[in-house]
Design an enzyme around this catalytic site. Structure first.
Site, PDB file in Angstrom:
ATOM      1  CD  GLU A 168      -3.098  -0.779   0.200  1.00  0.00           C
ATOM      2  OE1 GLU A 168      -3.100   0.312  -0.396  1.00  0.00           O
ATOM      3  OE2 GLU A 168      -3.940  -1.660  -0.012  1.00  0.00           O
TER       4      GLU A 168
ATOM      5  CD  GLU B 110       4.394 -21.491  11.377  1.00  0.00           C
ATOM      6  OE1 GLU B 110       4.338 -21.818  12.560  1.00  0.00           O
ATOM      7  OE2 GLU B 110       3.502 -20.833  10.805  1.00  0.00           O
TER       8      GLU B 110
END
Length: 348
Positions: free
Chosen positions: A131, A162
């Protein structure tokens, strides 16, 4: 466009190494080793005991029959839970502010902001990074998100990735991370190996590090220069840290990117003067921003934008500073893009 790592071992072009492949006989792929649920002293037992200590994993017995409630009542309960998140964030505001000031200082010298995480936390980091270019006209390489498992993990779970701290190091090395950069590790549990590994590796390279988690006393906060622990308590659905923990992380990431950009002069007051007018809505917003900042007529606004190639900040400076386009461009360059500083120079 947000950058993604393509480090050897889990990029789209390297199908030979799948960090989530349970059939692998290479113990280096699974730092926990063989998992025996009946061996409490084994790796699996230790991990389960560790999860039992985490607030984000705690069981709410008072919600054990929530599935029997009417939908409206469940919604009310969930809304009430969500309402507690801002208070938890507020308790960490001094730590958040200190991390932001340190981040802005590095970025003012040309450093990058890199978010690193797995699962929901990783996706939130990538979202925040993506963004920044349209909102603040940053270069796509200036704010970057890396996620365990690479770009495919944005839409498909890559749970095994992960557990690999080495993948985090490879991802950061792929970005050419250096001492001028900032790495924000994001993990609800605060123990995710990929995220802790990213922060530890970044710190070894001399980068500034921030650890954002939702449990107190987390390894992530301990590994970082700036530890932020927003403890939101047990989730409505046990262990579903995309809920309150995810909301808390989003709020903090909003603060980190937005306030850093304010410190870097990317706004004028609360106006997005560095907005990139890449579509009709943003072009209309550009004109509105110039109008709000200057109070000028539509005709003068159009003239100013035409004279500055559509650059909002430059157009405002030509109107308020009463200078031409080239002068506005020079003043902004000399002021490091800070409109208020450029206005002071224009007014003598």
């Amino acid at each position: 466009m947000t950058s993604f790592p393509t480090a050897a071992g889990h990029g789209p072009g390297d199908p030979g190494r799948d960090p989530g492949d349970p059939s692998s006989s290479d113990d280096s792929r699974d730092p926990l080793g063989p998992l025996d649920p009946l061996a409490p002293d084994g790796a699996y037992g230790r991990l389960r005991a560790e999860l039992d200590t985490l607030t984000t994993e705690a069981f709410r017995s008072d919600l054990s029959e929530i599935d029997r409630l009417p939908t409206l009542e469940i919604a009310r309960v969930m809304n009430g839970e969500d309402a507690t998140v801002p208070t938890a964030v507020a308790s960490q505001l001094p730590r958040i502010a200190a991390a932001i000031d340190a981040t802005a200082e590095r970025m003012a010298r040309g450093g990058r902001l890199v978010y690193a995480g797995a699962g929901t936390a990783g996706r939130l980091g990538v979202l925040d990074a993506s963004e920044c270019p349209p909102t603040f006209d940053t270069d796509p390489s200036q704010v970057v998100g890396v996620i365990a498992g690479g770009p495919e993990a944005l839409v498909s779970a890559a749970e095994g990735a992960e557990d690999r701290a080495d993948l985090a190091a490879a991802d950061l090395d792929g970005l050419g991370l250096g001492p001028g950069d900032v790495v924000v590790g994001v993990s609800a549990s605060g123990r995710t190996p990929y995220t802790v590994g990213a922060v530890e590796h970044a710190r070894r390279l001399g980068a500034l590090t921030v650890g954002l988690s939702c449990n107190s006393g987390s390894p992530l906060a301990a590994a970082a220069d700036h530890g932020i622990e927003v403890v939101v308590g047990p989730e409505l659905i046990t262990g579903s840290s995309r809920l309150k923990a995810g909301t808390a992380q989003k709020l903090v990431l909003n603060m980190i990117s937005t306030i850093t950009m304010i410190r870097l002069g990317k706004t004028y007051g609360n106006l997005m003067v560095d907005v990139r007018a890449s579509n009709e809505k943003l072009r209309a917003r550009s004109r509105r921003i110039v109008s709000l900042a200057t109070g000028a007529s539509d005709e003068r606004i159009e003239s100013a934008l035409a004279a500055t190639g559509g650059e909002v900040k430059n157009a405002i400076l030509t109107i308020l500073g009463e200078v031409d386009g080239p002068t506005a461009e020079r003043l902004l360059r000399e002021s490091g893009g800070r409109l208020r500083t450029a206005l002071e120079a224009a007014r003598g």
